[in-house]
Scaffold this motif. Structure first.
Motif: not given
Length: 560
Positions: A176-181, A191-193, A211-216
């Motif tokens: 399942r997708a997890v978290g704010p992003m 990609w977790g940061q 931050l993980a979304a940004g790097r992705y």
């Protein structure tokens, strides 16, 4: 991001007028791939989006399709007569906004060529979680309860089998997708940061997730100031033209201006309520007040789904008492005590029960370690979410003690529910030894005013096994019936070179061995005692002698 919601405009003259204004407003932004809005109010595919990269951060989970207000937020240099409707939507909760901007700065420092704008993170955060449910996060930026997308079991959504054994999403069968992003666990694993510097990578923490979304988004040497690269980045997050257009709309909206609002007061998209999707045993939402209607869930077109069609979930019926979660209770957990560095022999076990008092299966339970401790579950996690089994019980992963001694607590709570938690007290004791002995039998002597040539070395054990990391105290003691620290004879030196006869900062190594620092002799000849005492009470007394060398030991006078 429990489901996807779209808003349909009423047909007729009003619809045509509003749609025309929408097209004009969105077209004026100049955003590549800006959607056109038809009579239905749904974004229409343009077929111009770049090909998506392989993989998708969210597993192509559904998202919120609400578009920005037609009135843009008031920004210096733009219109000064904008209605308040736009301003309400332009507010971003303080912690969430801080996380987006911190991620932008972090990436600007480490990957300046990417040119990541924080407004892009805000746009994605808006459609994925409504800015983490309107800013409902704690002081560290962690959501009060996990935000979980629907089960990706192929029924209306993509089929993604479990990749994390339920560690992040509480589901050991599918992801399942997890978290704010809304990262799926396999993407987070790569990609977790750690965006807030707490030593953990938590997909439910907005600083870590942003931050993980940004790097992705910056992957593959993208330059997000280039429209085509930005489109490719967004499509790598979710393979959908409609998703791209929705994110683009919010991106352009936030570029026109935003403002900070207090945490917990943000606008939450319709249907985005609690922390998780309704799980078995949860009540269905109450009907809307008279005269209002709630948008119906509507998954986005998803090219990764067989047939590429859409599916409208059917509403769940009102649960029976046997399906209604009444609470979580202890299921026979014993005392929680462990030595520093060891695993707790006892594992926490809880049971979910329904309104009839019977066990309830498939209930999401979150276990959280709290307090001044470095203890953690397997894998270094301090929070784990799992589902109860057929018997209504669920057992937490093995808990391992760190090096910090003392007490702490572990809480077990039904995820996303306002129900009492089950709280457990746990204790970490210092490493111990029940025996200590010298590793050799050399006689330890020194001449007055010199140093002992041989090093004192001992080995500590506990139940005949190596006792590593055990604290040891070394004291030069008197020969009295009740020994005290001696004030003459052998001594140690501290870091400043001063004479000391007690050392308390000694610890055995990984093999249980302790080598004492250099020992010195003063001018008082005699036989003295050195006592070593371990944590746990093991003791050894070693004799040290200070004696002048005999004539045979004295050095020969130099030749004349």
């Amino acid at each position: 991001m429990a489901a996807q919601f779209g808003r349909r405009l009423r047909k007729g003259a009003t619809t045509t007028a509003v749609a025309a204004v929408a097209v004009a407003a969105l077209s004026a932004s100049g955003a590549p791939g800006t959607p056109l809005v038809g009579d239905s109010g749904d974004p229409q595919p343009t077929g111009t989006a770049p090909s998506p990269d392989s993989g998708a951060a969210t597993g192509n989970s559904p998202y919120y399709t609400d578009l920005p207000p037609l009135n843009t937020p008031d920004k210096p240099g733009t219109s000064t007569n904008l209605p308040v409707t736009g301003r309400a939507e332009s507010g971003i909760p303080a912690s969430i906004l801080a996380a987006y901007k911190k991620a932008e700065q972090n990436i600007a420092d480490s990957d300046a060529a990417c040119r990541l704008p924080w407004q892009l993170l805000a746009a994605i955060g808006k459609v994925e979680s409504g800015h983490a449910r309107g800013g409902r996060v704690d002081a560290n930026g962690t959501t009060f309860s996990p935000i979980l997308g629907p089960v990706l079991d192929g029924r209306g959504f993509a089929m993604i089998k479990d990749t994390d054994n339920g560690a992040y999403d509480g589901d050991s069968t599918h992801d399942r997708a997890v978290g704010p992003m809304q990262f799926i666990p396999s993407t987070w694993a790569t990609w977790g940061q750690d965006g807030n510097g707490d030593g953990r990578k938590d997909p439910n923490n907005i600083y870590d997730a942003a931050l993980a979304a940004g790097r992705y988004l910056c992957a593959g040497s993208r330059d997000l100031s280039v429209a085509a690269d930005l489109d490719r980045a967004v499509l790598s997050y979710n393979h959908s033209d409609a998703y791209l257009r929705t994110v683009r709309s919010w991106f352009e909206y936030y570029k026109r201006g935003t403002h900070e609002i207090p945490d917990g007061t943000g606008a939450v998209p319709p249907g985005l309520g609690g922390g998780t999707d309704p799980s078995p045993g949860s009540p269905t939402p109450s009907p809307s007040p008279s005269g209002t209607t709630k948008p119906k869930p509507k998954p986005s077109p998803n090219p990764s789904k067989p047939g590429g069609g859409t599916t409208t979930p059917t509403p769940k019926p009102t649960p029976k008492p046997s399906q209604t979660l009444a609470g979580v209770e202890d299921a026979g957990t014993g005392p929680l005590t462990a030595t520093a560095g060891d695993a707790f022999a006892e594992r926490i076990k809880v049971r979910a029960r329904n309104s009839l008092g019977d066990p309830l299966a498939k209930v999401s339970v979150t276990f959280t370690v709290a307090g001044d401790t470095d203890a953690a579950f397997t894998g270094g996690k301090t929070a784990v979410t799992l589902l109860t089994g057929a018997d209504g019980t669920v057992t937490a992963p093995v808990l391992k003690a760190g090096e910090t001694t003392g007490g702490f607590t572990v809480r077990a709570v039904a995820t996303g529910r306002s129900l009492p938690a089950v709280t457990y007290s746990a204790t970490v004791t210092a490493r111990q030894a029940d025996a200590i002995a010298r590793t050799d039998d050399k006689e330890l002597t020194a001449a007055p005013g010199t140093e002992f040539a041989d090093t004192v070395e001992v080995k500590a054990t506990y139940k005949d096994a190596i006792a590593a990391g055990v604290a040891v105290t070394a004291t030069m003691i008197t020969d009295a019936e009740q020994p005290a620290e001696n004030d003459k004879g052998p001594y140690f030196k501290d870091a400043d070179g001063k004479t000391v006869r007690t050392l308390t900062d000694l610890t055995t190594d990984a093999d249980g061995i302790l080598k004492l620092p250099k020992i010195y002799a003063d001018d008082a000849e005699g036989t003295y005692k050195l006592r070593l005492t371990t944590e746990g009470g093991a003791t050894i007394v070693i004799e040290l002698g200070i004696e002048a060398p005999t004539a045979s030991q004295a050095p020969e006078p130099p030749a004349v």
